[in-house]
Design a protein around this motif. Structure first.
Motif, PDB file in Angstrom:
ATOM      1  N   UNK A   1      24.044  -7.531  20.466  1.00 51.81           N
ATOM      2  CA  UNK A   1      24.999  -6.981  21.527  1.00 51.81           C
ATOM      3  C   UNK A   1      24.236  -6.851  22.907  1.00 51.81           C
ATOM      4  N   UNK A   2      24.723  -7.149  23.099  1.00 49.10           N
ATOM      5  CA  UNK A   2      24.041  -6.866  25.320  1.00 49.10           C
ATOM      6  C   UNK A   2      24.026  -5.546  25.104  1.00 49.10           C
ATOM      7  N   UNK A   3      22.829  -5.315  25.953  1.00 46.68           N
ATOM      8  CA  UNK A   3      22.220  -3.843  25.545  1.00 46.68           C
ATOM      9  C   UNK A   3      23.478  -2.377  26.756  1.00 46.68           C
ATOM     10  N   UNK A   4      23.828  -3.500  27.773  1.00 45.63           N
ATOM     11  CA  UNK A   4      24.498  -2.422  28.561  1.00 45.63           C
ATOM     12  C   UNK A   4      25.444  -2.386  27.440  1.00 45.63           C
ATOM     13  N   UNK A   5      26.613  -2.676  26.969  1.00 51.76           N
ATOM     14  CA  UNK A   5      27.512  -2.884  25.746  1.00 51.76           C
ATOM     15  C   UNK A   5      27.467  -2.101  24.900  1.00 51.76           C
ATOM     16  N   UNK A   6      25.442  -2.323  23.970  1.00 54.75           N
ATOM     17  CA  UNK A   6      25.591  -1.235  23.399  1.00 54.75           C
ATOM     18  C   UNK A   6      25.078   0.479  24.056  1.00 54.75           C
ATOM     19  N   UNK A   7      24.698   0.369  24.921  1.00 55.53           N
ATOM     20  CA  UNK A   7      24.376   1.476  26.133  1.00 55.53           C
ATOM     21  C   UNK A   7      26.165   3.139  25.981  1.00 55.53           C
ATOM     22  N   UNK A   8      26.870   2.022  26.341  1.00 62.47           N
ATOM     23  CA  UNK A   8      28.427   2.472  26.554  1.00 62.47           C
ATOM     24  C   UNK A   8      28.955   3.260  25.620  1.00 62.47           C
ATOM     25  N   UNK A   9      28.610   2.324  23.904  1.00 64.49           N
ATOM     26  CA  UNK A   9      29.039   2.142  22.333  1.00 64.49           C
ATOM     27  C   UNK A   9      27.445   3.558  22.306  1.00 64.49           C
ATOM     28  N   UNK A  10      26.430   3.740  22.204  1.00 68.60           N
ATOM     29  CA  UNK A  10      26.231   4.759  21.973  1.00 68.60           C
ATOM     30  C   UNK A  10      26.150   5.830  22.676  1.00 68.60           C
ATOM     31  N   UNK A  11      27.089   5.596  24.583  1.00 62.88           N
ATOM     32  CA  UNK A  11      27.423   7.263  24.942  1.00 62.88           C
ATOM     33  C   UNK A  11      28.194   7.539  24.459  1.00 62.88           C
ATOM     34  N   UNK A  12      29.454   6.824  23.871  1.00 62.64           N
ATOM     35  CA  UNK A  12      30.671   7.701  22.923  1.00 62.64           C
ATOM     36  C   UNK A  12      30.786   8.207  21.940  1.00 62.64           C
ATOM     37  N   UNK A  13      29.201   7.552  21.161  1.00 59.74           N
ATOM     38  CA  UNK A  13      29.557   8.305  19.937  1.00 59.74           C
ATOM     39  C   UNK A  13      28.302   9.532  20.013  1.00 59.74           C
ATOM     40  N   UNK A  14      27.617   9.689  20.923  1.00 62.48           N
ATOM     41  CA  UNK A  14      27.253  10.871  21.193  1.00 62.48           C
ATOM     42  C   UNK A  14      27.549  11.819  21.837  1.00 62.48           C
ATOM     43  N   UNK A  15      29.383  11.347  22.480  1.00 66.09           N
ATOM     44  CA  UNK A  15      29.799  13.066  23.467  1.00 66.09           C
ATOM     45  C   UNK A  15      30.432  13.526  22.547  1.00 66.09           C
ATOM     46  N   UNK A  16      30.469  13.235  21.317  1.00 60.64           N
ATOM     47  CA  UNK A  16      31.706  14.235  20.477  1.00 60.64           C
ATOM     48  C   UNK A  16      30.970  16.008  19.863  1.00 60.64           C
ATOM     49  N   UNK A  17      31.768  16.588  20.076  1.00 58.93           N
ATOM     50  CA  UNK A  17      31.222  18.050  19.730  1.00 58.93           C
ATOM     51  C   UNK A  17      30.279  18.011  20.589  1.00 58.93           C
TER      52      UNK A  17
END
Ligand code: GLN
Length: 306
Positions: free
Chosen positions: A1-17
């Motif tokens: 995956x391109x880096x910008x997509x990866x970063x957006x996903x990483x952000x979403x994954x760490x947003x919980x709780x």
């Protein structure tokens, strides 16, 4: 995956709780929006990739410390700075009232005692002049003009009793000279410079690139100086969370109480994350989570990355 997509996903994954708390010993920081969150990476070619609240500005706080240290080193040289401030991790909170018992020096430049001493070594007149000198350096590193958050500055200064007592302690042992309240005002101003994650990633990118700005190709610091700064960040940058951070994340880093964390992976890239809620050591909860996941996903731990 391109880096910008990866970063957006990483952000979403760490947003919980959530978990963590806003810093409230600086009243103005308790007003921060706890939902803000961002990440940025700056490659050694000077390309910045970012996701989340990438333009949102927050005060740099303790992330100013490694750069004040760099500027003091550039001005005075390593030996002169080492005579004033040590390089040993304290294992204590960032605002601990402590000195090395034997040498009567602050233990390291990343805790407040050492950072106030380092601030007093900056070029420029006492008070706003030294903070201005640091701001000028940061502007060169980020490539844009920066502002001081006057509300945060005033708010912190009105309640800066602990830093004042640190400064009096330092004045007593001769680590700093001159007017103590002026020094604390200057140090507080240095901490109130506003940045966004992209600025911090660019600054980190210079540390990751042996002191050369990836954007302008300008050599801002020599390699030995950068080695010194990154070493101190590695051992002391995350305060009493430094050992846990080094083993879990393994990226030389510096945190600030407004919720930023800057990391520099030598030869690879600079990275910065932001989110205001903090853990007990004063490090951003979601910021630590993002950095830990990034390091794991990409195999970035310095003891692992070959
Ligand atoms: N200005 C803050 C202070 O001196 C910086 C502390 C921090 O970011 N950990 O208390």
């Amino acid at each position: 995956t391109p880096l910008p997509d990866y970063l957006a996903r990483l952000l979403a994954q760490c947003d919980s709780g959530d978990g963590g708390q806003l810093a409230d010993y600086i009243p103005e920081l308790a007003q921060a929006d706890p939902h803000k969150m961002a990440i940025a990476i700056c490659t050694t070619d000077g390309v910045v990739y970012a996701a989340g609240d990438t333009d949102y500005e927050f005060t740099i706080q303790s992330i100013s410390k490694p750069f004040a240290y760099a500027l003091a080193l550039r001005e005075h040289g390593l030996d002169a700075v080492l005579r004033k401030v040590g390089v040993e991790p304290s294992g204590e909170a960032f605002n601990e009232l402590s000195l090395d018992e034997r040498t009567e020096r602050p233990l390291n430049p990343m805790i407040n005692a050492g950072a106030i001493t380092t601030h007093a070594l900056l070029p420029g007149s006492p008070g706003a002049g030294r903070a201005q000198a640091l701001q000028a350096l940061l502007e060169r590193m980020t490539g844009r003009s920066l502002q001081v958050d006057e509300a945060v500055y005033n708010s912190e200064l009105e309640t800066a009793f602990r830093n004042l007592s640190l400064a009096y302690m330092l004045r007593n042992v001769g680590a700093v000279q001159g007017d103590v309240s002026e020094i604390v005002a200057g140090y507080t101003r240095q901490c109130a410079i506003k940045v966004n994650v992209q600025d911090l990633a660019r600054m980190a990118g210079i540390l990751a690139n042996q002191g050369r700005c990836p954007r302008t190709r300008e050599q801002l610091f020599d390699r030995k100086l950068v080695r010194q700064v990154l070493s101190v960040m590695t051992s002391c940058g995350m305060y009493n969370g430094a050992g846990d951070w080094l083993s879990r994340v393994g990226i030389p880093a510096k945190s600030g109480v407004a919720g930023g964390i800057l990391g520099a992976l030598p030869g690879q890239f600079g990275v910065a994350v932001f989110s205001p809620k903090l853990d007990e050591a004063g490090n951003s909860v979601r910021g630590v989570r993002m950095m830990e996941r990034l390091s794991g996903d990409m195999g970035l731990h310095v003891m692992e990355a070959l």
